[in-house]
Design a protein around this motif. Sequence first.
Motif, PDB file in Angstrom:
ATOM      1  N   VAL A 136     -57.111  36.124   7.606  1.00  0.00           N
ATOM      2  CA  VAL A 136     -55.835  36.747   7.218  1.00  0.00           C
ATOM      3  C   VAL A 136     -55.725  36.608   5.702  1.00  0.00           C
ATOM      4  O   VAL A 136     -55.811  35.511   5.161  1.00  0.00           O
ATOM      5  N   ASP A 137     -55.573  37.749   5.034  1.00  0.00           N
ATOM      6  CA  ASP A 137     -55.453  37.747   3.577  1.00  0.00           C
ATOM      7  C   ASP A 137     -54.063  38.272   3.226  1.00  0.00           C
ATOM      8  O   ASP A 137     -53.781  39.457   3.387  1.00  0.00           O
ATOM      9  N   GLN A 138     -53.193  37.370   2.798  1.00  0.00           N
ATOM     10  CA  GLN A 138     -51.799  37.751   2.504  1.00  0.00           C
ATOM     11  C   GLN A 138     -51.721  38.232   1.059  1.00  0.00           C
ATOM     12  O   GLN A 138     -51.919  37.460   0.121  1.00  0.00           O
ATOM     13  N   HIS A 139     -51.434  39.525   0.857  1.00  0.00           N
ATOM     14  CA  HIS A 139     -51.430  40.093  -0.497  1.00  0.00           C
ATOM     15  C   HIS A 139     -50.060  40.004  -1.154  1.00  0.00           C
ATOM     16  O   HIS A 139     -49.944  39.903  -2.368  1.00  0.00           O
ATOM     17  N   ARG A 175     -50.561  42.428   4.359  1.00  0.00           N
ATOM     18  CA  ARG A 175     -51.639  41.494   4.709  1.00  0.00           C
ATOM     19  C   ARG A 175     -52.802  42.243   5.347  1.00  0.00           C
ATOM     20  O   ARG A 175     -52.613  43.196   6.094  1.00  0.00           O
ATOM     21  N   ALA A 204     -47.017  40.113  11.428  1.00  0.00           N
ATOM     22  CA  ALA A 204     -46.682  39.058  10.460  1.00  0.00           C
ATOM     23  C   ALA A 204     -47.007  37.670  11.004  1.00  0.00           C
ATOM     24  O   ALA A 204     -47.223  36.736  10.237  1.00  0.00           O
ATOM     25  N   THR A 218     -52.384  34.714  13.083  1.00  0.00           N
ATOM     26  CA  THR A 218     -53.070  33.665  12.319  1.00  0.00           C
ATOM     27  C   THR A 218     -54.528  33.596  12.767  1.00  0.00           C
ATOM     28  O   THR A 218     -54.874  34.075  13.858  1.00  0.00           O
TER      29      THR A 218
END
Length: 277
Positions: free
Chosen positions: A25-28, A33, A94, A97
């Motif tokens: 997971v890459d939260q920008h 994401r 959202a 994970t």
Amino acid sequence: MPTVPAPIASRFERWLGHPALVTAVDQHSAALRTVTFAGPALRGLRDAPGQEIEFRVGPRELRHYTAARYDPAAGELDVVFHTAADGPGARWAAALTTGAETSVLGPGGGLRWQPGRDTLLLGDATAIGLFQAFSAASAASPAASASTPASTSIAASSASAAPSPTAASSAAAGSPGSASGAGGVRASLRGAVEVPAADLAAARALLPGLEIVEAGDEPGRALDAWLAAASIPSSTRVYLAGHARSIQRQRATLKAAGVSRSDLLAKAHWADGRAGL
Ligand SMILES: Cc1cc2nc3c(=O)[nH]c(=O)nc-3n(C[C@H](O)[C@H](O)[C@H](O)COP(=O)(O)OP(=O)(O)OC[C@H]3O[C@@H](n4cnc5c(N)ncnc54)[C@H](O)[C@@H]3O)c2cc1C
């Protein structure tokens, strides 16, 4: 079919689903994401840029998404989620994970990428993954012989248009698909994506070849202004994705500027007051 009885949703998942794990997971930004899904069942699926997939996001809810990147050999795909909506899809995305189990339904359908033509992409934050897939496909397309398209200025045909600070001249510069190859000229790729202010920096990093414009109070109006100031050759192929009513308006603008109906390819991702599409 955004909402179905729970037993039907279970059947869909069993018949059409490919079990997968969230592996990254890459939260920008707070709402943007990229989530990577992987598993042996994802190997060797139909491989077309920007194809649609579905997830069961609640007991009775299914939502469509777009594969921003698919690696059929590794059995791995990325989805760029924009989680600003107040619904089960945004909440599900959202909350994902690393290690979460899910099922990827599909792929199928979607806007088909067609190489070899100068292309314009217009959309909102839900279209970032689609436009990443198209940008990668464009960059991978072989260069073709040069052409000189007829040009119709939308700015000239739109007397009431407000000038945009992000006019097409800057969009043309730095477009990843506009480079010359040894054997000819690669078709150009440019466009604009409208995102909330909080997502501007993240969206620019995700789509460096496109203009990123700040959304106002009403969806699509910032894109309307960008389009009004742009000069779009009438031979351009256009992909529109995102907010349904904005797509309708922008299609009408482009048609009035001479772009043919068959070159206007659109996909609504969401509509005011409607759950799922
Ligand atoms: C073919 C297709 C591909 C898609 N690809 C992607 C993708 O790659 N990434 C992605 O993030 N989404 C994508 N979507 C949108 C996605 O399916 C959901 O619409 C989104 O996640 C919101 O779902 P929800 O259940 O939270 O809201 P819903 O239950 O669908 O809607 C709840 C309320 O929120 C409003 N709403 C919905 N979306 C938005 C929005 N973006 N901004 C403001 N209000 C909104 C609705 O009008 C409604 O009033 C795609 C949709 C389609 C049809």
